[in-house]
Scaffold this motif. Structure first.
Motif, PDB file in Angstrom:
ATOM      1  N   VAL A 189       0.832  -1.204   0.000  1.00  0.00           N
ATOM      2  CA  VAL A 189       0.000   0.000   0.000  1.00  0.00           C
ATOM      3  C   VAL A 189       0.871   1.260   0.000  1.00  0.00           C
ATOM      4  O   VAL A 189       0.604   2.225  -0.731  1.00  0.00           O
ATOM      5  CB  VAL A 189      -0.955   0.002   1.213  1.00  0.00           C
ATOM      6  N   LEU A 190       1.916   1.270   0.806  1.00  0.00           N
ATOM      7  CA  LEU A 190       2.812   2.426   0.859  1.00  0.00           C
ATOM      8  C   LEU A 190       3.515   2.635  -0.474  1.00  0.00           C
ATOM      9  O   LEU A 190       3.707   3.773  -0.918  1.00  0.00           O
ATOM     10  CB  LEU A 190       3.846   2.240   1.971  1.00  0.00           C
ATOM     11  N   ARG A 191       3.894   1.546  -1.123  1.00  0.00           N
ATOM     12  CA  ARG A 191       4.558   1.649  -2.428  1.00  0.00           C
ATOM     13  C   ARG A 191       3.607   2.259  -3.449  1.00  0.00           C
ATOM     14  O   ARG A 191       3.996   3.123  -4.240  1.00  0.00           O
ATOM     15  CB  ARG A 191       5.015   0.270  -2.892  1.00  0.00           C
ATOM     16  N   SER A 192       2.360   1.819  -3.425  1.00  0.00           N
ATOM     17  CA  SER A 192       1.371   2.363  -4.355  1.00  0.00           C
ATOM     18  C   SER A 192       1.170   3.853  -4.131  1.00  0.00           C
ATOM     19  O   SER A 192       1.087   4.645  -5.079  1.00  0.00           O
ATOM     20  CB  SER A 192       0.034   1.636  -4.194  1.00  0.00           C
ATOM     21  N   MET A 193       1.085   4.241  -2.865  1.00  0.00           N
ATOM     22  CA  MET A 193       0.879   5.647  -2.548  1.00  0.00           C
ATOM     23  C   MET A 193       2.098   6.477  -2.950  1.00  0.00           C
ATOM     24  O   MET A 193       1.973   7.551  -3.572  1.00  0.00           O
ATOM     25  CB  MET A 193       0.610   5.781  -1.043  1.00  0.00           C
ATOM     26  N   SER A 194       3.293   5.992  -2.618  1.00  0.00           N
ATOM     27  CA  SER A 194       4.517   6.742  -2.913  1.00  0.00           C
ATOM     28  C   SER A 194       4.720   6.907  -4.415  1.00  0.00           C
ATOM     29  O   SER A 194       5.057   7.990  -4.900  1.00  0.00           O
ATOM     30  CB  SER A 194       5.728   6.027  -2.299  1.00  0.00           C
ATOM     31  N   CYS A 195       4.508   5.820  -5.154  1.00  0.00           N
ATOM     32  CA  CYS A 195       4.702   5.874  -6.601  1.00  0.00           C
ATOM     33  C   CYS A 195       3.570   6.626  -7.292  1.00  0.00           C
ATOM     34  O   CYS A 195       3.751   7.168  -8.388  1.00  0.00           O
ATOM     35  CB  CYS A 195       4.806   4.461  -7.175  1.00  0.00           C
ATOM     36  N   GLY A 196       2.411   6.665  -6.655  1.00  0.00           N
ATOM     37  CA  GLY A 196       1.286   7.375  -7.241  1.00  0.00           C
ATOM     38  C   GLY A 196       1.578   8.844  -7.470  1.00  0.00           C
ATOM     39  O   GLY A 196       1.146   9.429  -8.482  1.00  0.00           O
ATOM     40  N   HIS A 197       2.314   9.466  -6.565  1.00  0.00           N
ATOM     41  CA  HIS A 197       2.658  10.873  -6.730  1.00  0.00           C
ATOM     42  C   HIS A 197       3.621  11.069  -7.893  1.00  0.00           C
ATOM     43  O   HIS A 197       3.588  12.105  -8.565  1.00  0.00           O
ATOM     44  CB  HIS A 197       3.257  11.427  -5.440  1.00  0.00           C
ATOM     45  N   ILE A 198       4.482  10.090  -8.124  1.00  0.00           N
ATOM     46  CA  ILE A 198       5.396  10.188  -9.263  1.00  0.00           C
ATOM     47  C   ILE A 198       4.598  10.171 -10.562  1.00  0.00           C
ATOM     48  O   ILE A 198       4.820  10.987 -11.462  1.00  0.00           O
ATOM     49  CB  ILE A 198       6.409   9.018  -9.240  1.00  0.00           C
ATOM     50  N   VAL A 199       3.657   9.239 -10.649  1.00  0.00           N
ATOM     51  CA  VAL A 199       2.820   9.136 -11.853  1.00  0.00           C
ATOM     52  C   VAL A 199       1.993  10.405 -12.043  1.00  0.00           C
ATOM     53  O   VAL A 199       1.849  10.911 -13.167  1.00  0.00           O
ATOM     54  CB  VAL A 199       1.900   7.899 -11.765  1.00  0.00           C
ATOM     55  N   SER A 200       1.442  10.932 -10.948  1.00  0.00           N
ATOM     56  CA  SER A 200       0.656  12.166 -11.036  1.00  0.00           C
ATOM     57  C   SER A 200       1.500  13.308 -11.593  1.00  0.00           C
ATOM     58  O   SER A 200       0.990  14.168 -12.327  1.00  0.00           O
ATOM     59  CB  SER A 200       0.107  12.544  -9.660  1.00  0.00           C
ATOM     60  N   GLY A 201       2.774  13.313 -11.247  1.00  0.00           N
ATOM     61  CA  GLY A 201       3.660  14.341 -11.773  1.00  0.00           C
ATOM     62  C   GLY A 201       3.845  14.221 -13.275  1.00  0.00           C
ATOM     63  O   GLY A 201       4.015  15.221 -13.981  1.00  0.00           O
TER      64      GLY A 201
END
Length: 227
Positions: A189-201
Motif C-alpha cells: 500500500v505504501l509503495r502504491s501511494m509513494s509511486c502514485g505521486h510520481i505518476v501524477s507528476g
C-alpha cells in the motif's frame, strides 16, 4: 509496601516511575479502562495524590505515556532511513517503520491515535517533532530532486502519515481480516501511494482517471514502439 520518601529534587525520577508503572499496567491488561490512578499509585508505592502532583488526571497520564512511547519512533525512523538507496525508498521505509511501531504495542497506539485527540497534546508534540518531520523532510527532498511534482511538502507528508495510520489502525482493529503478511500488505500500500505521486507528476494531478490511464498506455506503447 509504602514507598520510601524520595530525596529533595527527585520529582522527575518519580514522574518516570509513574510513567513506567502505567506503561506496565497497560501492556499487562491490554486495556486503558483497566488502568486507574489508584492502581498506578499502588504499583509505584505512593498515594494517589502523589500522582496528581505530576498529572492532572488519568487522560493526562495516558497522554504522557503515549508521547514517551512515540519518542522511540524517532530513532527507528532515522536508522531505517539511513540504510535506503534512494529518497523514495526512504519515504516507504519511514511509513513501514511507523506501521511496525504501531503493531508492537497496539494498545498504546490505540490510546494515542485511535481516539479523538486535541491540539497541543503531548502525543501530537512528540509526533510533530519526530515522525512527521522525517516524512516531510523526505518529501521535500523528492520534490527538490524532481521525483515528486512541485507541491506543498506538508500536505504530501500528511497524506503519507494518513495512509500509514490507516494501515496500522485496520491491522490493529481488524486483525481477523485476510491481510496475509501484515508487513508485506503495508509495504504494498505504501509503495502504491509513494509511486502514485510520481505518476501524477507525469500526467498531471488534475487529469481524470480514465484520461490518465489512456496517457499512461500511450507512454508505454510509445516505449515499446521505440524499442
Amino acid at each position: 509496601m509504602k514507598r520510601r520518601r524520595a530525596p529533595r529534587g527527585s520529582g522527575e525520577q518519580l514522574r518516570e516511575e509513574i510513567l513506567d508503572a502505567t506503561t506496565e499496567l497497560l501492556l499487562e491488561t491490554g486495556r486503558a479502562k483497566a488502568v486507574s490512578i489508584r492502581l498506578v499509585a499502588h504499583r509505584v508505592g505512593v498515594t494517589p495524590p502523589s500522582i496528581y502532583l505530576h498529572f492532572a488526571d488519568k487522560d493526562a497520564l495516558l497522554d504522557a505515556v503515549c508521547a514517551r512511547y512515540f519518542e522511540k519512533l524517532d530513532e527507528e525512523m532515522q536508522q531505517l532511513g539511513a540504510d535506503q538507496p534512494s529518497m523514495i525508498d526512504v519515504l516507504r521505509a519511514q511509513g513501514l517503520a511507523y506501521i511496525r511501531f504501531a503493531l508492537k504495542h497496539p494498545e498504546l497506539y490505540r490510546i494515542a491515535m485511535m481516539v479523538e485527540g486535541g491540539p497541543g497534546s503531548d502525543v501530537d508534540r512528540a509526533l510533530n517533532t519526530s515522525a512527521f518531520v522525517h516524512m516531510r523532510t523526505a518529501v521535500e527532498a523528492l520534490i527538490s530532486e524532481g521525483t515528486y511534482p512541485p507541491g506543498d511538502a506538508t500536505t504530501l507528508a500528511l497524506e503519507l502519515w494518513t495512509v500509514a495510520h490507516g494501515i496500522a489502525s485496520m491491522l490493529i482493529s481488524r486483525p481477523y481480516l485476510p491481510w496475509g503478511d501484515a508487513e508485506a500488505f503495508g509495504d504494498r500500500v505504501l509503495r502504491s501511494m509513494s509511486c502514485g505521486h510520481i505518476v501524477s507528476g507525469w500526467i498531471g494531478a488534475d487529469v481524470p482517471p480514465e484520461e490518465g490511464i489512456s496517457m499512461l498506455k500511450g507512454m508505454l506503447d510509445g516505449q515499446q514502439y521505440r524499442g
